[in-house]
Design an enzyme around this catalytic site. Structure first.
Site, PDB file in Angstrom:
ATOM      1  N   LYS A 174      35.996  41.957  40.815  1.00  0.00           N
ATOM      2  CA  LYS A 174      34.458  41.822  40.974  1.00  0.00           C
ATOM      3  C   LYS A 174      34.680  41.663  42.651  1.00  0.00           C
ATOM      4  CE  LYS A 174      33.954  38.872  37.384  1.00  0.00           C
ATOM      5  NZ  LYS A 174      33.497  38.098  36.515  1.00  0.00           N
ATOM      6  N   ASP A 210      34.579  33.483  30.937  1.00  0.00           N
ATOM      7  CA  ASP A 210      33.142  33.424  30.637  1.00  0.00           C
ATOM      8  C   ASP A 210      32.861  34.114  29.141  1.00  0.00           C
ATOM      9  OD1 ASP A 210      33.955  35.842  31.498  1.00  0.00           O
ATOM     10  OD2 ASP A 210      32.238  36.320  32.667  1.00  0.00           O
TER      11      ASP A 210
HETATM   12  C1  GLC Z   1      35.918  40.651  34.781  1.00  0.00           C
HETATM   13  C2  GLC Z   1      37.113  39.553  34.567  1.00  0.00           C
HETATM   14  C3  GLC Z   1      36.887  38.889  33.197  1.00  0.00           C
HETATM   15  C4  GLC Z   1      35.393  38.525  33.072  1.00  0.00           C
HETATM   16  C5  GLC Z   1      34.537  39.740  32.983  1.00  0.00           C
HETATM   17  C6  GLC Z   1      33.067  39.246  32.941  1.00  0.00           C
HETATM   18  O1  GLC Z   1      36.199  41.758  33.986  1.00  0.00           O
HETATM   19  O2  GLC Z   1      38.286  40.040  34.727  1.00  0.00           O
HETATM   20  O3  GLC Z   1      37.595  37.686  33.081  1.00  0.00           O
HETATM   21  O4  GLC Z   1      35.480  38.054  31.798  1.00  0.00           O
HETATM   22  O5  GLC Z   1      34.813  40.252  34.530  1.00  0.00           O
HETATM   23  O6  GLC Z   1      32.866  38.572  33.972  1.00  0.00           O
END
Ligand code: GLC
Length: 473
Positions: A174, A210
């Site tokens: 991200k 999350d």
């Molecule tokens: C990215 C992260 C993952 C998380 C997702 C949603 O894919 O790698 O761990 O759950 O974002 O936030």
């Protein structure tokens, strides 16, 4: 009940009087409209990647991490006590105090802290020092500084978990790319920062993703919850897996465990190349971490707007949109967001939102055709996103063989996109007509869930202490 997914809602139609133009636009968008064969193949590769990800010795690496979360037990409503929860994953960091009392909803105190770019991209130690000072500020401003709190840390990045309280960062995603954290234990870095800050009686008892928080939060209110899904800036899912189906770990004494799939990276090994378009490649090339997170980049909040922007530019360059002249703003990275896609997808017949967004992009007087094309592009991209997510969810539901499953969902795309939820629901219903399932918003899953996981962690600690005491008798 059979759901007709052949309607224009599920298969967007472009209504242009100019047949030649219509055909030319449709041709450019062809690959984004998944065929039945595409969907079957996505399902097939997802299932084989899951199997590979759980295997002890695989003949090649899977793009699905299938990570152990070390959570074998869901909250059962008897949790009692005050827990701190941290939620780090987006540009906002949250500190939460969750007060749990048996049989009650639980009280919730929360404070948001924005994480500036220099901390998201700078040395890791500075980021963790910032997190520790936010915890300090939260406790101080609520006059809680002297108290002891167990803490659950939602760290929404791919981790290798060695225990419920050990999470080694595998890679950033991200909008984060701090140095010195990959390969390190995020819990240790947080504990060290808390110790550096001093004067806090806080113990990090659990680290989680999350999706896990969302599943756990969902299960707290609905015991049928067995899948946690995030549709936000990024995307990922976790689910309850039977331990006898996990080859790669031995876990005596446990029947089920939550597996963090890390499906954002699905396809990073090329298995999804058959659906990738030039637009997906362009989004990837301009992203922070190139050549990774293939699946997430197809639809997640951080990317969906960019995807539409690249398609609009292409249509412009082909002379099919905005008189063939893209504006400076349209050519600028990030000028069209996923919130814009939501705005356009939820527009009224007068096209008020679309007009406003186009004006901001530098097209003050768009023709009706331009408006129709922009709306169509947003619809096509949305449908593809909902389709691929629904396909993977169908695989999971099929795999679990539970009569009824609630899928707990959190994230801005799910909450704010006006069509995504219904589309997913209909596509799953279409693929699994016999399966009972429900998509349920588990608001604040990543926050409240972390508090609940901290409570579960304490229970597990107590259980193992009791076992040791019994063994010593
Ligand atoms: C990215 C992260 C993952 C998380 C997702 C949603 O894919 O790698 O761990 O759950 O974002 O936030």
């Amino acid at each position: 009940m059979t759901i007709l997914t052949d309607s224009p809602f599920h298969k967007p139609q472009l209504q242009l009087d100019d047949r030649l133009k219509k055909r030319a636009v449709e041709k450019i968008l062809t690959k984004l409209c998944l065929t039945h064969e595409n969907i079957c193949k996505i399902r097939e590769v997802f299932e084989s990647e899951m199997r590979l990800g759980l295997a002890r010795n695989s003949y090649r690496p899977s793009s699905l991490q299938m990570e152990n979360t070390f959570i074998p037990k869901l909250p059962d409503g008897t949790e009692n006590g005050d827990f701190l929860a941290l939620d780090l994953g987006g540009t906002n960091f949250r500190v939460i105090l969750l007060s749990l009392r048996p049989g009650q909803e639980g009280d919730f105190l929360v404070k948001y802290y924005s994480v500036p770019e220099h901390l998201r991209m700078g040395p890791g130690e500075q980021l963790f020092d910032f997190l520790a000072s936010c915890i300090y500020h939260f406790l101080e401003s609520n006059e809680l500084l002297g108290n002891y709190y167990p803490l659950g840390f939602t760290f929404s990045f791919p981790m290798i978990q060695k225990a419920l309280d050990v999470g080694i960062l595998l890679t950033w995603t991200k909008s984060f790319n701090c140095s010195g954290v990959v390969g390190q234990d995020a819990v240790k870095m947080l504990n060290d920062a808390i110790a550096r800050k001093g004067n806090m009686n806080v113990d990090v008892v659990a680290v989680l993703n999350d999706t896990t928080g969302t599943l756990v939060k969902g299960a707290y209110t609905d015991p049928d919850t067995a899948i946690g899904l995030i549709l936000g800036t990024g995307s990922n899912a976790c689910y309850l897996e039977r331990i006898d189906r996990i080859e790669k770990w031995d876990k005596p004494g446990v029947t089920e465990v939550i597996i963090d799939i890390e499906w954002g990276a699905f396809g990073d090994n090329g298995v999804l190349d058959f659906i990738k378009t030039d637009f997906d490649r362009a989004v990837d090339c301009n992203s922070l971490l190139v050549h990774s997170f293939t699946f997430e980049k197809l639809f997640a909040g951080k990317y969906m707007g960019e995807l539409v922007r690249h398609i609009l530019i292409k249509l412009c360059r082909e002379g099919l949109l905005f008189g063939g002249a893209p504006s400076e703003t349209l050519l600028t990275f990030g000028s069209f967001t996923t919130a814009d896609v939501s705005g356009i997808e939820g527009d009224n017949d007068d096209g008020e939102n679309t007009r406003k967004i186009l004006r901001r992009l530098g097209f003050a007087y768009p023709y009706t055709d331009d408006m129709l094309i922009v709306r169509h592009v947003c619809a096509v991209v949305t449908v593809r996103g909902a389709r691929v997510v629904a396909t993977c969810l169908s695989s999971l539901l099929d795999r679990m063989v539970k009569p009824e499953v609630t899928i707990a969902v959190d994230g801005s795309l799910f909450k704010h996109h006006p069509k995504f939820q219904r589309l997913m629901n209909d596509f799953i219903g279409d693929m699994l007509p016999e399966q009972k399932f429900k998509l349920m918003l588990a608001e604040d899953g990543s926050g409240k869930g972390a508090g609940l996981v901290a409570a579960v962690a304490l229970k597990l600690r107590e259980d193992s202490k009791k076992l040791i005491a019994k063994d010593n008798l």
